[in-house]
Design a protein around this motif. Structure first.
Motif, PDB file in Angstrom:
ATOM      1  N   UNK A 160      44.571 -33.190  23.365  1.00  0.00           N
ATOM      2  CA  UNK A 160      43.843 -34.369  23.799  1.00  0.00           C
ATOM      3  C   UNK A 160      42.485 -34.532  23.132  1.00  0.00           C
ATOM      4  N   UNK A 161      41.512 -34.882  23.943  1.00  0.00           N
ATOM      5  CA  UNK A 161      40.168 -35.148  23.429  1.00  0.00           C
ATOM      6  C   UNK A 161      39.547 -33.909  22.803  1.00  0.00           C
ATOM      7  N   UNK A 162      39.788 -32.741  23.388  1.00  0.00           N
ATOM      8  CA  UNK A 162      39.229 -31.506  22.840  1.00  0.00           C
ATOM      9  C   UNK A 162      39.743 -31.269  21.430  1.00  0.00           C
ATOM     10  N   UNK A 163      41.034 -31.516  21.221  1.00  0.00           N
ATOM     11  CA  UNK A 163      41.620 -31.331  19.897  1.00  0.00           C
ATOM     12  C   UNK A 163      40.995 -32.291  18.890  1.00  0.00           C
ATOM     13  N   UNK A 164      40.715 -33.540  19.331  1.00  0.00           N
ATOM     14  CA  UNK A 164      40.114 -34.530  18.439  1.00  0.00           C
ATOM     15  C   UNK A 164      38.690 -34.116  18.055  1.00  0.00           C
ATOM     16  N   UNK A 165      37.928 -33.594  19.030  1.00  0.00           N
ATOM     17  CA  UNK A 165      36.563 -33.140  18.748  1.00  0.00           C
ATOM     18  C   UNK A 165      36.574 -31.967  17.783  1.00  0.00           C
ATOM     19  N   UNK A 166      37.447 -30.990  18.043  1.00  0.00           N
ATOM     20  CA  UNK A 166      37.528 -29.820  17.172  1.00  0.00           C
ATOM     21  C   UNK A 166      37.946 -30.220  15.765  1.00  0.00           C
ATOM     22  N   UNK A 167      38.938 -31.094  15.667  1.00  0.00           N
ATOM     23  CA  UNK A 167      39.419 -31.527  14.355  1.00  0.00           C
ATOM     24  C   UNK A 167      38.307 -32.230  13.568  1.00  0.00           C
ATOM     25  N   UNK A 168      37.504 -33.040  14.279  1.00  0.00           N
ATOM     26  CA  UNK A 168      36.436 -33.775  13.590  1.00  0.00           C
ATOM     27  C   UNK A 168      35.383 -32.821  13.029  1.00  0.00           C
ATOM     28  N   UNK A 169      34.909 -31.875  13.856  1.00  0.00           N
ATOM     29  CA  UNK A 169      33.820 -31.009  13.380  1.00  0.00           C
ATOM     30  C   UNK A 169      34.313 -30.085  12.261  1.00  0.00           C
ATOM     31  N   UNK A 170      35.567 -29.642  12.331  1.00  0.00           N
ATOM     32  CA  UNK A 170      36.081 -28.790  11.255  1.00  0.00           C
ATOM     33  C   UNK A 170      36.210 -29.559   9.951  1.00  0.00           C
ATOM     34  N   UNK A 171      36.449 -30.861  10.062  1.00  0.00           N
ATOM     35  CA  UNK A 171      36.552 -31.689   8.861  1.00  0.00           C
ATOM     36  C   UNK A 171      35.190 -31.896   8.194  1.00  0.00           C
ATOM     37  N   UNK A 172      34.095 -31.649   8.922  1.00  0.00           N
ATOM     38  CA  UNK A 172      32.751 -31.861   8.351  1.00  0.00           C
ATOM     39  C   UNK A 172      32.190 -30.599   7.695  1.00  0.00           C
ATOM     40  N   UNK A 173      32.903 -29.468   7.834  1.00  0.00           N
ATOM     41  CA  UNK A 173      32.428 -28.209   7.249  1.00  0.00           C
ATOM     42  C   UNK A 173      32.215 -28.383   5.750  1.00  0.00           C
ATOM     43  N   UNK A 174      31.067 -27.908   5.270  1.00  0.00           N
ATOM     44  CA  UNK A 174      30.731 -28.021   3.861  1.00  0.00           C
ATOM     45  C   UNK A 174      29.771 -29.157   3.550  1.00  0.00           C
ATOM     46  N   UNK A 175      29.602 -30.078   4.495  1.00  0.00           N
ATOM     47  CA  UNK A 175      28.676 -31.182   4.265  1.00  0.00           C
ATOM     48  C   UNK A 175      27.225 -30.703   4.448  1.00  0.00           C
ATOM     49  N   UNK A 176      26.283 -31.511   3.949  1.00  0.00           N
ATOM     50  CA  UNK A 176      24.868 -31.106   3.919  1.00  0.00           C
ATOM     51  C   UNK A 176      24.218 -31.225   5.298  1.00  0.00           C
ATOM     52  N   UNK A 177      23.211 -30.379   5.482  1.00  0.00           N
ATOM     53  CA  UNK A 177      22.347 -30.479   6.661  1.00  0.00           C
ATOM     54  C   UNK A 177      21.095 -31.260   6.259  1.00  0.00           C
ATOM     55  N   UNK A 178      20.816 -32.348   6.975  1.00  0.00           N
ATOM     56  CA  UNK A 178      19.601 -33.128   6.760  1.00  0.00           C
ATOM     57  C   UNK A 178      19.016 -33.447   8.132  1.00  0.00           C
ATOM     58  N   UNK A 179      17.769 -33.096   8.333  1.00  0.00           N
ATOM     59  CA  UNK A 179      17.127 -33.344   9.622  1.00  0.00           C
ATOM     60  C   UNK A 179      17.145 -34.831   9.948  1.00  0.00           C
ATOM     61  N   UNK A 180      17.657 -35.164  11.150  1.00  0.00           N
ATOM     62  CA  UNK A 180      17.726 -36.553  11.593  1.00  0.00           C
ATOM     63  C   UNK A 180      18.991 -37.273  11.180  1.00  0.00           C
ATOM     64  N   UNK A 181      19.842 -36.646  10.374  1.00  0.00           N
ATOM     65  CA  UNK A 181      21.050 -37.312   9.878  1.00  0.00           C
ATOM     66  C   UNK A 181      22.159 -37.291  10.928  1.00  0.00           C
ATOM     67  N   UNK A 182      22.935 -38.358  10.977  1.00  0.00           N
ATOM     68  CA  UNK A 182      24.047 -38.464  11.933  1.00  0.00           C
ATOM     69  C   UNK A 182      25.365 -38.771  11.228  1.00  0.00           C
ATOM     70  N   UNK A 183      25.471 -38.501   9.935  1.00  0.00           N
ATOM     71  CA  UNK A 183      26.710 -38.690   9.187  1.00  0.00           C
ATOM     72  C   UNK A 183      26.729 -40.007   8.424  1.00  0.00           C
TER      73      UNK A 183
END
Length: 276
Positions: A160-183
């Motif tokens: 359900x929703x938990x799977x969707x949240x987990x899938x989304x954050x794992x898909x963002x692995x490797x992207x940059x960290x920028x203070x204040x950024x929201x994607x």
């Protein structure tokens, strides 16, 4: 004719008795007058002389000079008063500046004291997290090599929703960290968590402090995929991430690492909240 008849006589002519008498009377009158005058003068000399002097009347020119002198005196008095007021204002400003400086020093000392207290508090929290590391390390290490472990459900069983949240954050692995950024190309820690839950229609606060109290507090030994992990105190957290199961979490750590997936032993969290 006598031989001397033609020679004038050198004898003065005799004055008549009437003429002599008249001259004698005139002389007597003069002497009488002088005598009276002398007596009068003597009488007056015996009395004190009182003399009244009248002040001269001011002329138009003198009055103008007096008026001009009064104006000059008034201007000088006004100038002295203005200078006195300026001196008083300068003294007041100097006194106020001295007071402001003392107040600024006092505030600086208070700010320094607060900063030192905050640093001590942070150090204490870090020490507490280090103490928790021993407890969490075993379950985290077990979860890294197994689908389940440490009382947590692996990502493979999330639904359900938990799977969707987990899938989304794992898909963002490797992207940059920028203070204040929201994607979507870069995130900071709370920006990543907010974006993940937005995928399932849940609106979270923007900052980590508010996200750490957005749901129900849960124990670190009872984590489920999709739980929000936080570092620091509840309501004053300085970092957040998402637990993905198997003793792992995903978070936008810092500008050096970017978005990463790490075991809980990498940086043990302080607590967790559940919003799903």
């Amino acid at each position: 004719m006598s031989h001397t008849a033609h020679i004038r006589s050198h004898r003065k002519p005799r004055r008549s008795a009437s003429t002599i008498a008249m001259r004698t009377g005139v002389a007597g009158g003069v002497l009488s007058t002088l005598a009276v005058a002398g007596a009068s003068g003597a009488a007056h000399a015996a009395e004190p002389v009182t003399q009244t002097l009248e002040l001269p009347t001011l002329t138009a020119d003198l009055a103008a000079q007096v008026a001009q002198s009064a104006d000059v005196t008034q201007q000088a008095a006004a100038s002295y008063q203005l200078q006195a007021e300026r001196d008083a204002a300068a003294a007041k400003a100097a006194k106020q500046a001295k007071a402001d400086l003392a107040d600024a020093k006092k505030k600086a000392a208070e700010a320094k004291k607060k900063a030192e207290e905050a640093a001590r508090k942070e150090a204490a929290e870090r020490a507490s997290r280090t103490a928790e590391r021993t407890t969490l390390s075993a379950s985290a290490d077990t979860g890294s090599s197994s689908a389940t472990g440490g009382g947590s459900t692996s990502t493979s069983t999330a639904t359900g929703s938990a799977a969707a949240v987990v899938s989304f954050v794992q898909a963002q692995v490797g992207k940059a960290y920028v203070s204040g950024a929201t994607g979507p190309s870069a995130y900071d820690c709370s920006g990543l968590v907010q974006a993940a839950f937005k995928q399932v229609g849940i609106s979270l606060p923007r900052v980590s402090q508010a996200q750490s109290t957005a749901g129900t507090q849960v124990g670190l030994d009872n984590l489920q995929p999709g739980d929000i992990l936080y570092w620091g105190g509840a309501g004053s957290a300085y970092h957040v991430g998402v637990y993905v199961g198997g003793g792992m979490f995903v978070g936008a750590q810092n500008s050096s690492t970017g978005v990463v997936e790490k075991p809980l032993s990498y940086d043990p969290p302080s607590g967790a909240v559940r919003v799903l």
